[in-house]
Design a protein around this motif. Structure first.
Motif, mmCIF file in Angstrom:
data_model
loop_
_atom_site.group_PDB
_atom_site.id
_atom_site.type_symbol
_atom_site.label_atom_id
_atom_site.label_comp_id
_atom_site.label_asym_id
_atom_site.label_seq_id
_atom_site.Cartn_x
_atom_site.Cartn_y
_atom_site.Cartn_z
ATOM 1 N N UNK A 175 0.745 -1.046 -0.176
ATOM 2 C CA UNK A 175 -0.173 -0.010 0.010
ATOM 3 C C UNK A 175 0.855 1.331 0.062
ATOM 4 N N UNK A 176 1.980 1.200 0.588
ATOM 5 C CA UNK A 176 2.964 2.294 0.623
ATOM 6 C C UNK A 176 3.604 2.348 -0.723
ATOM 7 N N UNK A 177 4.132 1.552 -1.571
ATOM 8 C CA UNK A 177 4.459 1.596 -2.859
ATOM 9 C C UNK A 177 3.355 2.147 -3.823
ATOM 10 N N UNK A 178 2.042 1.773 -3.520
ATOM 11 C CA UNK A 178 0.859 2.305 -4.583
ATOM 12 C C UNK A 178 0.729 3.748 -4.110
ATOM 13 N N UNK A 197 5.295 8.075 -11.071
ATOM 14 C CA UNK A 197 6.471 7.438 -11.688
ATOM 15 C C UNK A 197 6.289 6.110 -11.022
ATOM 16 N N UNK A 198 6.984 4.993 -11.754
ATOM 17 C CA UNK A 198 6.746 3.627 -11.320
ATOM 18 C C UNK A 198 7.998 3.495 -10.145
ATOM 19 N N UNK A 199 7.426 2.715 -8.970
ATOM 20 C CA UNK A 199 8.383 2.450 -7.729
ATOM 21 C C UNK A 199 8.472 1.121 -7.539
ATOM 22 N N UNK A 200 10.019 0.807 -7.731
ATOM 23 C CA UNK A 200 10.028 -0.973 -7.548
ATOM 24 C C UNK A 200 11.093 -1.080 -5.945
ATOM 25 N N UNK A 201 10.552 -2.157 -5.506
ATOM 26 C CA UNK A 201 11.294 -2.681 -4.281
ATOM 27 C C UNK A 201 12.310 -3.458 -4.446
ATOM 28 N N UNK A 202 13.548 -3.253 -4.160
ATOM 29 C CA UNK A 202 14.561 -4.100 -4.540
ATOM 30 C C UNK A 202 14.831 -4.988 -3.335
ATOM 31 N N UNK A 203 15.112 -6.083 -3.319
ATOM 32 C CA UNK A 203 15.481 -7.021 -2.508
ATOM 33 C C UNK A 203 16.837 -6.933 -1.829
ATOM 34 N N UNK A 204 17.124 -6.867 -0.533
ATOM 35 C CA UNK A 204 18.440 -6.769 0.052
ATOM 36 C C UNK A 204 19.281 -7.548 -0.462
ATOM 37 N N UNK A 205 20.579 -7.418 -0.522
ATOM 38 C CA UNK A 205 21.492 -8.406 -0.750
ATOM 39 C C UNK A 205 22.795 -7.886 -0.051
ATOM 40 N N UNK A 206 23.681 -9.015 0.301
ATOM 41 C CA UNK A 206 24.891 -9.027 1.067
ATOM 42 C C UNK A 206 26.026 -8.632 0.180
ATOM 43 N N UNK A 207 25.993 -8.589 -1.095
ATOM 44 C CA UNK A 207 26.993 -8.311 -2.094
ATOM 45 C C UNK A 207 27.316 -6.706 -2.123
#
Length: 677
Positions: free
Chosen positions: A571-574, A582-592
């Protein structure tokens, strides 16, 4: 005063020759009456045959040679003993009476040889010539009972003393003294109405009120003070003190305990501790309520209990501790709410004893337990900085109160007020010290170390009774535990029973739905209750919240939390897309690390990762003694299981058992386990 004298004894006296030979010649010439002395060849002559000058010299010599003991302790006949009644005399009257009696006895002694008149004349003439013996001269001054310097004897005075003695005995020789006027003046009732009040007004204040109300019959304040001095302390303080306080001025009966054996009588009472202690439940300062059970015969403190107020639970706890030493025959207590209730009476009846209550407002009758409170609890409270008794310095007490509250607000702890564990350790020390200290209410023994006489201690008196053949009657532990559980009748519904605001469950109670059962509880263990039928048949143990479980399983709750979190993020992204267009994407966290980051961004990301990374668990020690004891038990079980401890854990595991808190907590948990068993 003798009646016969030999020529040798008469030689040289006034009116006679100086040798015995010439006296014999004179006696033969004047035909004196004589006789042979018993057991001797000497001739002795009658006193009446001698010249008057010689008789006077012999009388004077006999007066001066009389012994004081013969006058001070005369032989009295039965009639004289009946007439003597000098017990009501003052010391001054008794002194004058004894002095006059000395002259009466001297006249009676001389009258055996000469006439009474001649004896009186002789004493009068010797007194005027100042030739009386020192003994009679001293008594002549007291016998006259005058303040003037002229204290000689007279014929009339001696005859009056003889007459008074023969009529009234020795009491008749006592001088009359003016008696105190004990009659109540007419204004006394009006003044005492202003003076005898619980507010205890001063004499001046009461007199001012009295003078304002009764101006016509107003005496001076000095007359009022003299009137008050004539009253006894009890009569003067009546109305100014309550009947209970007035008993401190009245006669009393002393109770003897030397014929009692240990456990014959237990007496108990509650006492509000005169110092503050940190409450183990809330961490706030409070004054504990101590309940002490004392054995009357030995003065031994056999049971104690610590609570927040006088209650049935505290009394039961102290009584449980006491009966472990032996079963009592009588339980002597006051009429407080903790003692005068059906629960305590039921347990006492089941133990086979008898409970007796003292009369209301009669604390003097329980002086033994009141004195024990002073010796044990008041002295213990005075050793603490948090003492708040009546004799505590006002400014010092205020300072301690202010500083301790400030420390509790800022740090959550203070050293000015002892913790509950420290308090319990001190209680055990004080009880042990009291039971091993000489008590002046007990018999004396010779100290084996010093060789001096001293009073026995309560423990020594207890051991002495056992050495004489007395043995306490102690019930088995399981029977005693069952007896000390108070019982109440409660209704049950669908396997549950409610007691003290808590729910207890036992599956076997399903057969007693809607019926009443007998519930027994333990004052030290609230985790379970014991259920019996009304007839006394044991049903089982009902556990606290025994049928309770989590409202929802934990796994389901975790899934619900995750689903709600994902929904909130979507709901926050919408909302962001709607606001920005604009389009908002959620990027998964990574350790690299990203290859597109520069050196500064990479360093900042690494620093953030270090801060966000979970830290290694650290060894933390709880602040309260109960938490410390539980932590130590966990570490101890890990050691026994072969697990290695961290250096901090191993060091604390080895050191804490040496602390006094460990001993107190270990004893407390041991008592709880015994009660639960």
């Amino acid at each position: 005063m003798r009646n016969w004298f030999t020529a040798q004894e008469l030689a040289g006296l006034p009116g006679l020759p100086g040798t015995a030979r010439n006296i014999k010649a004179m006696a033969a010439r004047e035909r004196w009456e004589g006789q042979g002395r018993l057991g001797s060849k000497a001739i002795e002559y009658r006193f009446a045959a001698l010249p008057e000058e010689t008789q006077a010299a012999l009388i004077a010599a006999s007066v001066n040679e009389s012994q004081p003991a013969q006058v001070a302790e005369p032989e009295l006949n039965t009639a004289e003993r009946d007439t003597i009644s000098a017990s009501h005399l003052t010391e001054d009257q008794r002194s004058v009476m004894t002095a006059r009696l000395a002259f009466v006895r001297e006249v009676e002694r001389m009258s055996k040889t000469i006439s009474q008149q001649r004896a009186i004349d002789t004493l009068v003439s010797l007194a005027k010539a100042d030739q009386l013996s020192p003994y009679l001269k001293e008594r002549a001054q007291r016998a006259n009972d005058r303040k003037t310097g002229d204290r000689t004897l007279s014929e009339r005075t001696l005859k009056r003393w003889l007459s008074d003695y023969r009529k009234q005995g020795e009491a008749g020789l006592a001088p009359a003294r003016r008696q105190k006027d004990l009659s109540l003046p007419s204004w006394s009732a009006s003044f005492l109405a202003c003076y005898q009040r619980p507010t205890k007004p001063s004499v001046e204040a009461a007199y001012a009120e009295f003078a304002l109300k009764h101006p016509a019959e107003r005496p001076s304040i000095h007359v009022v003070r003299r009137f008050l001095n004539k009253l006894s302390a009890e009569a003067r303080e009546r109305g100014r003190r309550t009947p209970q306080e007035l008993k401190a001025l009245q006669p009393f009966k002393r109770r003897l305990t030397k014929n009692l054996f240990p456990c014959d009588v237990f007496t108990a009472d509650g006492h509000k501790f005169d110092a503050e202690v940190l409450n183990p439940r809330t961490g706030k300062p409070y004054r504990p309520e101590t309940t002490t059970v004392l054995d009357v015969a030995t003065r031994k403190a056999v049971g104690i209990s610590i609570g927040e107020a006088e209650s049935t639970i505290g009394v039961m706890d102290a009584l449980r501790d006491a009966v472990q030493h032996g079963m009592f025959a009588m339980f002597y207590v006051d009429n407080g709410s903790g003692f005068a209730n059906d629960t305590v009476r039921e347990v006492v009846d089941r133990l086979g004893g008898e409970m007796t209550h003292a009369l209301p407002y009669n604390s003097q009758a329980r002086g033994l337990i009141e004195r024990a409170h002073q010796t044990i609890w008041v002295n213990a409270a005075k050793k603490l900085t948090s003492y708040i008794g009546a004799d505590m310095d006002k400014h010092a007490g205020t300072k301690v109160h202010r500083i301790s509250r400030k420390q509790l607000r800022e740090t959550g702890s203070t050293r000015l007020i002892p913790t509950f564990a420290e308090f319990m350790a001190g209680v055990e020390y004080e009880i042990e010290t009291y039971n091993n200290s000489p008590h002046r209410g007990l018999a004396k023994i010779r100290d084996p170390l010093t060789g001096k006489l001293r009073h026995m201690s309560p423990n020594e008196a207890w051991d002495a009774a056992r050495a004489e053949g007395w043995e306490p009657m102690v019930a088995p532990a399981e029977v005693l535990t069952d007896l000390m559980r108070p019982q109440v009748i409660r209704p049950t519904r669908r396997g549950e029973v409610t007691w003290a605001g808590e729910n207890y469950f036992l599956d076997a109670l399903r057969d007693f739905h809607g019926q009443e059962i007998r519930l027994a509880y333990d004052v030290r263990d609230a985790s379970r209750v014991w259920v019996r039928t009304l007839e006394g048949e044991f049903v089982g143990e009902a556990l606290l919240d025994g049928n309770a479980s989590d409202y929802m399983p934990k796994a389901m709750l975790e899934k619900a939390y995750e689903k709600r979190e994902n929904g909130q993020m979507k709901r926050a992204l919408d909302k962001l897309e709607t606001l920005t267009g604009k389009r908002v994407e959620m990027i998964a966290p990574t350790t690299a690390p990203s290859a597109q980051l520069n050196a500064e961004q990479l360093a900042e990301a690494q620093r953030f990762a270090q801060l966000a990374a979970p830290k290694a668990p650290t060894f933390e020690i709880p602040a309260d003694p109960i938490g410390k004891y539980q932590l130590w038990k966990q570490l101890d079980s890990r050691v026994k299981g072969g697990e290695l401890l961290s250096p901090e854990e191993a060091q604390w595991h080895d050191r804490w058992p040496k602390h006094s808190d460990y001993t107190s907590m270990q004893r407390m948990f041991a008592h709880a386990e015994q009660a639960r068993a």
